[in-house]
Design a protein around this motif. Structure first.
Motif, mmCIF file in Angstrom:
data_model
loop_
_atom_site.group_PDB
_atom_site.id
_atom_site.type_symbol
_atom_site.label_atom_id
_atom_site.label_comp_id
_atom_site.label_asym_id
_atom_site.label_seq_id
_atom_site.Cartn_x
_atom_site.Cartn_y
_atom_site.Cartn_z
ATOM 1 N N ASN A 1 0.812 -1.213 0.000
ATOM 2 C CA ASN A 1 0.000 0.000 0.000
ATOM 3 C C ASN A 1 0.848 1.268 0.000
ATOM 4 N N ALA A 2 2.150 1.114 -0.224
ATOM 5 C CA ALA A 2 3.023 2.289 -0.225
ATOM 6 C C ALA A 2 2.694 3.202 -1.399
ATOM 7 N N ASN A 3 2.915 4.497 -1.208
ATOM 8 C CA ASN A 3 2.589 5.445 -2.282
ATOM 9 C C ASN A 3 3.555 5.357 -3.458
ATOM 10 N N LEU A 4 4.692 4.671 -3.294
ATOM 11 C CA LEU A 4 5.655 4.530 -4.377
ATOM 12 C C LEU A 4 5.687 3.114 -4.953
ATOM 13 N N ILE A 5 4.622 2.332 -4.700
ATOM 14 C CA ILE A 5 4.600 0.949 -5.174
ATOM 15 C C ILE A 5 4.603 0.871 -6.691
ATOM 16 N N ALA A 6 3.904 1.828 -7.362
ATOM 17 C CA ALA A 6 3.858 1.815 -8.827
ATOM 18 C C ALA A 6 5.237 2.108 -9.420
ATOM 19 N N GLU A 7 5.932 3.081 -8.840
ATOM 20 C CA GLU A 7 7.275 3.415 -9.317
ATOM 21 C C GLU A 7 8.232 2.237 -9.124
ATOM 22 N N THR A 8 8.076 1.534 -7.993
ATOM 23 C CA THR A 8 8.922 0.370 -7.724
ATOM 24 C C THR A 8 8.696 -0.718 -8.769
ATOM 25 N N LYS A 9 7.447 -0.942 -9.166
ATOM 26 C CA LYS A 9 7.135 -1.954 -10.186
ATOM 27 C C LYS A 9 7.762 -1.574 -11.540
ATOM 28 N N ILE A 10 7.772 -0.270 -11.830
ATOM 29 C CA ILE A 10 8.383 0.185 -13.090
ATOM 30 C C ILE A 10 9.880 -0.097 -13.080
ATOM 31 N N TRP A 11 10.538 0.197 -11.955
ATOM 32 C CA TRP A 11 11.977 -0.067 -11.869
ATOM 33 C C TRP A 11 12.275 -1.558 -11.928
ATOM 34 N N ARG A 12 11.416 -2.363 -11.330
ATOM 35 C CA ARG A 12 11.620 -3.808 -11.415
ATOM 36 C C ARG A 12 11.494 -4.270 -12.867
ATOM 37 N N ALA A 13 10.536 -3.705 -13.596
ATOM 38 C CA ALA A 13 10.369 -4.060 -15.012
ATOM 39 C C ALA A 13 11.614 -3.684 -15.810
ATOM 40 N N LYS A 14 12.175 -2.507 -15.548
ATOM 41 C CA LYS A 14 13.380 -2.080 -16.274
ATOM 42 C C LYS A 14 14.555 -3.011 -15.987
ATOM 43 N N ALA A 15 14.692 -3.430 -14.726
ATOM 44 C CA ALA A 15 15.766 -4.361 -14.386
ATOM 45 C C ALA A 15 15.588 -5.688 -15.099
ATOM 46 N N ASN A 16 14.340 -6.167 -15.218
ATOM 47 C CA ASN A 16 14.079 -7.418 -15.939
ATOM 48 C C ASN A 16 14.367 -7.279 -17.427
ATOM 49 N N ILE A 17 14.106 -6.104 -17.987
ATOM 50 C CA ILE A 17 14.437 -5.871 -19.400
ATOM 51 C C ILE A 17 15.934 -5.992 -19.609
#
Length: 742
Positions: free
Chosen positions: A170-186
């Motif tokens: 429920n953190a307010n930066l959860i969406a940004e964290t998911k984006i960074w995780r996606a970039k690392a997977n790329i």
């Protein structure tokens, strides 16, 4: 009163100690650790991270001649490794608070940011009963993952991002964290997972739970575009680049996304769409200037009609006048030249191409394109020697010798090499023969004029060199001994100038006509020595007159070599460069110069072919009659009398190769007559095959093995004349030379 102060102090001290505990879930503890971790440790970590990003932006150099990467950073795939993690309650791949750690100095800003993030988690983490009570720890984990991402440690970065997603849903930066995780997977070639998670974020989160902020939408669409580019799904990549540039919250990334989108349209030859995107970017006021200036340059590459070309040309000329654009002058001049070339204003195009080459701080890659275009212009205008010089310059400045474009230029340059050599032979021999035919007095007059011009050029060159030395001395350490600004006030510069003068002119007296070699100073060792004057053969008339050949045999050899070079040039222009006008000029000239007998037949044959192809029946018949009347028993006469009907080649290349191998095997076995019969059967069926010269040469070899020498020579002549530019034709010529010597 003193007792009360002591009680208050003791109470505050106890409260502070109580608040410092990470095991007490109280309002004081939560706020204390949140404030301490944020304003002390994480602040320094964020500042180090920003410094690292600035370093990347300053150090990264875009190659504007290639499609830009969406994210301006280069990672080395060889450094991507899977580290081993210790089993601990903190997760994300670092030790517990009780574990002793080595205190090494961080190697860079991202390492420092990681160190601060780890310190915040270890010292201020409040994981009580499985729940984190410090609201700033999720920020620390995000910073930790981002620092590891830029340190090219993608696996532990994903660990940190996963820890946030799993423990702080429920953190307010959860969406940004998911984006960074996606970039690392790329970056780890796991783009399918990245695409899936970004679609869930953009579709499910945005529609079912809450509307995502614009900056998050931009980041997510940018990450999706990165994933689709990695998986070569360029149409979907373009779709998400368009979505990412709608709001433009991040000005720099939005400008970059627009530029990449325009490049994709340009690569698909959709010039209208590309021009629209680049024009929008050029007018994007808050975009970084480097994107705006290169958008104007790309706009010039994607003009679709004359009206747009005129407006773009006017825009480029305004940009050239702006002093702030001096670092881009080589590219701006090049695009102006390219537009003039498209408008058939060749003189203006050449002028601006040369301006591009003269521009200060011009890049080598841009110079390679400019040299190539100038070479192509001269090549189209049949000025092959100039074209060859420019192609040579391309090869000298290019750093990417394996690129397809450079390999093509190299091939052109090699093809021109033999042509330039033969042209030089013709020019040199013509000059020597012409001078040798002049009377003695005219020869002397010619070389006197030549020597005077040579002296004038040398004198100007020497003066230029002295001026350069003097100019350099004014801006170097030589100026330290100077008593004034004038050249002769600097003793060191005068010394250099004197040495340079003597290198060229020797020791001269201060008198009129000092340039003449007779006025050079005489070195005398003793009274008995003989005075010797060094004669500068560069300016000695007698030296030049001695080089003029007088022997008839030498002059005849020069004529034979010139005629042979003219003939070879005719073949090159006809077969390699398809320039029939130059081929005719060279062949007709050599025919008018009374060439050796063995050249007369092939010259007439090639001229017959050219004129027949062009429909000039009068001249075609002239050369045909020469062949039929003077060489009636040759293969060429037979072809003219009985022209074979062209039969379409129905054999694939592999089958033709197999046939050749079989016949070559028969030849090696000594079945020469059988080879000849089979080759004659195969030749009519492979008129369009590149292997035809091989069959013809094999046929000639077979003839040479069991027929007479004269027939063998005629067969070789046929190969040498019809396929002169091929390896087989050259081999046939070599054999013919050996046969004529026997």
């Amino acid at each position: 009163m003193k007792q009360l102060n002591k009680i208050l102090l003791f109470t505050v001290l106890l409260g502070t100690i109580y608040a410092c505990s990470t095991k007490k879930d109280t309002v004081i503890s939560r706020n204390y650790h949140a404030l301490t971790s944020h304003f002390n440790i994480l602040f320094n970590g964020e500042e180090a991270f920003k410094k690292g990003i600035e370093g990347i932006n300053q150090g990264y150099k875009d190659d504007w001649f290639q499609q830009l990467p969406i994210e301006p950073i280069v990672f080395d795939d060889r450094k991507i490794v899977a580290p081993t993690f210790k089993n601990n309650s903190l997760g994300a791949g670092f030790g517990s608070k009780k574990e002793k750690t080595t205190t090494t100095q961080p190697a860079g800003p991202f390492e420092k940011a990681e160190e601060k993030a780890v310190k915040a988690i270890q010292k201020h983490g409040m994981n009580i009963n499985g729940l984190e009570r410090n609201r700033k720890i999720d920020d620390a984990y995000l910073l930790l993952g981002k620092a590891r991402y830029y340190s090219q440690r993608f696996v532990p970065a994903v660990e940190a991002f996963n820890y946030v997603i799993a423990n702080y849903p429920n953190a307010n930066l959860i969406a940004e964290t998911k984006i960074w995780r996606a970039k690392a997977n790329i970056r780890m070639d796991n783009e399918e997972f990245a695409i899936e998670t970004m679609k869930l974020l953009l579709v499910v989160t945005d529609t079912l739970e809450a509307d995502l902020p614009n900056d998050i939408k931009e980041q997510a669409n940018t990450a999706l575009a990165m994933a689709y580019v990695k998986s070569d799904s360029l149409q979907k990549a373009k779709k998400h680049l368009i979505l990412a540039t709608r709001t433009q919250e991040n000005k720099a990334q939005a400008a970059r996304n627009m530029f990449v989108l325009g490049q994709m349209y340009a690569n698909e030859n959709k010039k209208d769409s590309a021009a629209a995107v680049f024009n929008k970017l050029a007018n994007f006021k808050k975009a970084p200037y480097k994107y705006k200036i290169h958008a104007n340059i790309e706009l010039a590459k994607n003009v679709v009609n004359d009206s747009i070309s005129s407006s773009v040309l006017s825009r480029l000329e305004k940009l050239i006048k702006d002093r702030d654009n001096r670092p881009y002058l080589d590219q701006l001049y090049y695009q102006v030249a390219s537009l003039h070339e498209k408008n058939d204003s060749i003189a203006l195009a050449v002028d601006y191409y040369n301006r591009s080459l003269r521009a200060k701080n011009g890049g080598d890659k841009q110079k390679s394109f400019t040299y190539e275009n100038l070479g192509n212009l001269y090549f189209k205008n049949s000025e092959y020697q100039f074209a060859s010089s420019y192609y040579d310059s391309v090869l000298n400045v290019s750093t990417d010798s394996l690129a397809l474009r450079i390999r093509r230029v190299k091939r052109k340059y090699k093809n021109l090499a033999s042509l330039i050599n033969f042209e030089n032979v013709v020019a040199t021999n013509d000059s020597i023969i012409r001078i040798a035919s002049l009377p003695k007095n005219e020869q002397e007059s010619y070389f006197k004029n030549y020597i005077e011009n040579l002296k004038k050029q040398d004198e100007e060159a020497a003066q230029l060199r002295l001026n350069q030395i003097a100019f350099g001395a004014n801006s170097s350490s030589l100026q330290t001994n100077s008593k004034g600004e004038w050249y002769f006030y600097n003793s060191q510069v005068v010394s250099f100038g004197k040495t340079e003068f003597q290198k060229i002119w020797g020791k001269r007296k201060l008198e009129d006509n000092w340039r003449w070699s007779a006025n050079a100073s005489i070195n005398t060792r003793n009274t008995d020595s003989v005075n010797v004057s060094k004669i500068n053969t560069r300016y000695d008339l007698a030296s030049y007159l001695e080089t003029i050949p007088t022997d008839k045999q030498k002059i005849d050899t020069l004529k034979i070599d010139r005629n042979q070079a003219l003939y070879e040039l005719g073949l090159i222009y006809k077969e390699q460069f398809k320039n029939e006008n130059l081929a005719i000029r060279r062949l007709e000239r050599v025919l008018s110069l009374n060439p050796k007998a063995e050249l007369v037949l092939p010259i007439n044959w090639h001229l017959y072919q050219i004129y027949n192809k062009n429909g000039n029946l009068e001249k075609s018949n002239t050369h045909k009659n020469v062949i039929l009347s003077e060489y009636p028993n040759t293969v060429f006469a037979q072809i003219i009398k009985n022209p074979e009907n062209k039969i379409e080649n129905k054999e694939v290349v592999n089958e033709v190769e197999k046939t050749y191998k079989k016949l070559y095997y028969l030849y090696k076995k000594g079945e020469f007559k059988n080879v000849l019969v089979n080759v004659n059967d195969v030749l009519p069926t492979i008129n369009n095959s590149k292997l035809k010269p091989k069959f013809e040469l094999l046929k000639a070899y077979a003839i040479g093995k069991y027929l007479d020498k004269e027939t063998y020579q005629r067969a070789l002549e046929f190969v040498a004349i019809n396929y002169g530019s091929t390896e087989e034709g050259k081999k046939a010529k070599e054999i013919l030379k050996q046969l004529t010597k026997e």
